[in-house]
Design a protein around this motif. Structure first.
Motif, PDB file in Angstrom:
ATOM      1  N   SER A   5     168.632  71.830 -15.039  1.00  0.00           N
ATOM      2  CA  SER A   5     168.884  70.579 -14.336  1.00  0.00           C
ATOM      3  C   SER A   5     170.156  69.934 -14.872  1.00  0.00           C
ATOM      4  O   SER A   5     170.498  70.074 -16.047  1.00  0.00           O
ATOM      5  N   ALA A   6     170.830  69.233 -13.999  1.00  0.00           N
ATOM      6  CA  ALA A   6     172.053  68.546 -14.413  1.00  0.00           C
ATOM      7  C   ALA A   6     171.707  67.278 -15.172  1.00  0.00           C
ATOM      8  O   ALA A   6     170.728  66.597 -14.872  1.00  0.00           O
ATOM      9  N   ASN A   7     172.508  66.986 -16.168  1.00  0.00           N
ATOM     10  CA  ASN A   7     172.385  65.706 -16.843  1.00  0.00           C
ATOM     11  C   ASN A   7     172.983  64.613 -15.964  1.00  0.00           C
ATOM     12  O   ASN A   7     173.749  64.886 -15.037  1.00  0.00           O
ATOM     13  N   ALA A   8     172.654  63.378 -16.252  1.00  0.00           N
ATOM     14  CA  ALA A   8     173.165  62.257 -15.464  1.00  0.00           C
ATOM     15  C   ALA A   8     174.690  62.258 -15.468  1.00  0.00           C
ATOM     16  O   ALA A   8     175.315  62.311 -16.523  1.00  0.00           O
ATOM     17  N   GLY A   9     175.276  62.224 -14.280  1.00  0.00           N
ATOM     18  CA  GLY A   9     176.729  62.170 -14.174  1.00  0.00           C
ATOM     19  C   GLY A   9     177.419  63.507 -14.229  1.00  0.00           C
ATOM     20  O   GLY A   9     178.641  63.574 -14.157  1.00  0.00           O
ATOM     21  N   ASP A  10     176.668  64.612 -14.351  1.00  0.00           N
ATOM     22  CA  ASP A  10     177.297  65.926 -14.410  1.00  0.00           C
ATOM     23  C   ASP A  10     177.815  66.348 -13.039  1.00  0.00           C
ATOM     24  O   ASP A  10     177.497  65.750 -12.020  1.00  0.00           O
ATOM     25  N   GLY A  11     178.587  67.420 -13.044  1.00  0.00           N
ATOM     26  CA  GLY A  11     179.118  67.944 -11.797  1.00  0.00           C
ATOM     27  C   GLY A  11     180.462  67.330 -11.461  1.00  0.00           C
ATOM     28  O   GLY A  11     181.129  66.741 -12.311  1.00  0.00           O
ATOM     29  N   PRO A  12     180.896  67.441 -10.218  1.00  0.00           N
ATOM     30  CA  PRO A  12     182.219  66.937  -9.839  1.00  0.00           C
ATOM     31  C   PRO A  12     182.331  65.422  -9.943  1.00  0.00           C
ATOM     32  O   PRO A  12     183.429  64.878  -9.895  1.00  0.00           O
ATOM     33  N   ASN A  13     181.198  64.738 -10.097  1.00  0.00           N
ATOM     34  CA  ASN A  13     181.221  63.284 -10.231  1.00  0.00           C
ATOM     35  C   ASN A  13     181.152  62.850 -11.690  1.00  0.00           C
ATOM     36  O   ASN A  13     180.917  61.679 -11.987  1.00  0.00           O
ATOM     37  N   SER A  14     181.368  63.775 -12.603  1.00  0.00           N
ATOM     38  CA  SER A  14     181.290  63.456 -14.028  1.00  0.00           C
ATOM     39  C   SER A  14     182.247  62.328 -14.394  1.00  0.00           C
ATOM     40  O   SER A  14     183.425  62.345 -14.029  1.00  0.00           O
TER      41      SER A  14
END
Length: 273
Positions: free
Chosen positions: A41-50
């Motif tokens: 699972s992604a952590n909060a704020g991960d991905g292209p919106n980091s």
């Protein structure tokens, strides 16, 4: 696999066994794939919106109206510290907010007689931009922030990255260190302060809990003081031949009184003959 904090989504299936880190990072097709079963699972704020999860700016409000004042109070209460300190970016958005130009148009016309545009800059630290040692991977050279990645160039930035645009020869254009990034931000800040003041924006700066005996803090204090506008009616207590600077070196204990002084400064601006 390169240790990037926002590396969590499976890449698009490549026909080559070894796509480069730069290829993997820039390939947007991955976001059209269903997340693979069993992937973490992604952590909060991960991905292209980091690092792009801060709340939107609250436009100008009429604080004489209770509902609009509550909007301001709620927006302040919802603020939370995150990421680096970027004073020029904050000042730039403050200027845009009080301006009558896009993207915010709530401000009175810029040339309206008797209308003062005031931006108060409050910060508790020096400018920072996080360096990343990834020259052998995607060559980002920093975390992603207001100026993008410092290791990459962008449309309009020419041969240098955005952060280094229009900086002096004191800034190493291929020096990817936190200290050089701070120096570049400091130069960007002074340029922006000068431009704002030339446009008749009154810039007030407030440092919070910075020490005059710490070298880094002292440099930040000097920069904030240089950024500030001159008072229109008070004189410098150490040199009465000069106007006082609209700069306050505050602590948690003095902040309330300092803002009363700011309010007094603004009240005096409204006295006309």
């Amino acid at each position: 696999s390169y240790g990037y904090g926002n590396n969590w989504w499976a890449d698009w299936p490549y026909y080559t066994d070894s796509p480069t880190a730069s290829q993997r990072q820039s390939d947007m097709r991955k976001y059209f794939l269903v997340k693979p079963y069993g992937s973490k699972s992604a952590n909060a704020g991960d991905g292209p919106n980091s690092s792009c999860t801060t709340n939107p700016i609250t436009p100008l409000k009429d604080v004489t109206q209770l509902a609009q004042k509550e909007e301001i109070d709620n927006a302040i209460d919802a603020m939370a510290p995150n990421g680096n300190t970027n004073v020029p970016e904050g000042l730039a958005w403050g200027w845009r907010t009080v301006s009558s130009n896009e993207p915010f148009t709530e401000g009175r016309p810029n040339a309206e007689r008797g209308n003062d545009k005031v931006v108060i800059v409050l910060t508790d630290g020096a400018n920072t931009y996080s360096a990343v040692s990834d020259g052998g991977y995607a060559n980002n050279r920093s975390t992603y922030a207001a100026y993008g990645y410092t290791g990459l160039t962008y449309p309009g930035s020419g041969s240098v990255t955005r952060l280094f645009m229009n900086t002096s020869t004191n800034i190493g254009k291929t020096t990817y260190t936190g200290a050089n990034y701070t120096a570049a931000l400091d130069e960007q800040m002074q340029t922006l302060c000068g431009n704002a003041k030339k446009s008749n924006v009154l810039v007030m700066t407030v440092a919070l809990d910075l020490s005059t005996t710490d070298a880094g803090d002292k440099k930040a204090l000097d920069a904030l003081k240089a950024c500030s506008s001159d008072s229109r009616f008070r004189k410098d207590p150490t040199d009465p031949s000069k106007p006082a600077k609209l700069f306050w070196n505050a602590t948690g204990a003095t902040l309330s009184d300092n803002f009363k002084e700011i309010a007094n400064e603004l009240s005096n601006l409204r006295i006309v003959g």
